[in-house]
Motif scaffolding. Structure first.
Motif: not given
Length: 189
Positions: A44-52, A71-75
């Motif tokens: 879902s991108g949750v880890v990447s979004i937290h890092c960003a 992930t693109r939508r969530n970002a």
């Protein structure tokens, strides 16, 4: 890094949603602004979004094209810019990173289908970990690390045999009813 419940994560029935293991990984991971992060198996991108959100330069990917779009939508809905790619481990990844993160498919089961790839780690539970580690020297900057979630349900003898030639530090742990999850920071020697 602190888990931020204010981060909005849309879910999809074809994508592994954030669970206790995702939160454990986020809470165990210490990152710094400007750090180059690669997340494999972004879901879902949750880890990447937290890092960003913590100032990191993030590239991430997943074998599941639905996860890539999610992930693109969530970002976007969380106001961060992330390079998101469809990839099987490193197949579509270029460049070098300070940290490679992977919430591995670690359950010792053999199941088919795109969603099953998010938890099915094969008979020993190691899943793509051997491939991830083999390819890490080509994708890590000097002094870089690989951070993964592992489970007590994995074949732990196989796991520690695989990790024998690496410097490994446990940076997080969570005891659940039926298993113990650990976050390992792995440094190529």
């Amino acid at each position: 890094m602190k888990y931020d419940p204010e981060i909005r994560i849309e879910e999809d029935p074809e994508v592994y949603p954030p669970h206790d293991d995702s939160i454990l990984l986020i809470e165990s991971l210490e990152v710094h602004p400007g750090e180059r992060i690669l997340e494999i198996g972004c879901g879902s991108g949750v880890v990447s979004i937290h890092c960003a959100k913590n100032g990191c330069d993030v590239c991430c990917g997943d074998i599941n094209p639905i996860a890539v779009e999610l992930t693109r939508r969530n970002a976007g809905s969380n106001g961060v810019s992330i390079d998101v790619r469809e990839t099987d481990v490193y197949s579509n990844i270029e460049g070098r990173f300070d940290t490679i993160v992977f919430n591995l498919p670690y359950l010792p089961v053999d199941e088919e289908g795109l969603l099953a790839k998010a938890w099915s780690g094969g008979a020993d539970g190691l899943g793509p970990l051997p491939e991830l580690l083999r390819g890490s020297p080509d994708h890590l900057l000097p002094g870089g690390r690989v951070v993964v979630v592992v489970s007590s349900l994995m074949d732990t003898a196989e796991l520690w045999e695989l990790l024998d030639s690496y410097e490994v530090e446990k940076i997080g742990e969570l005891k659940l009813f039926f298993e113990k999850l650990s976050v390992l920071s792995i440094h190529p020697s």
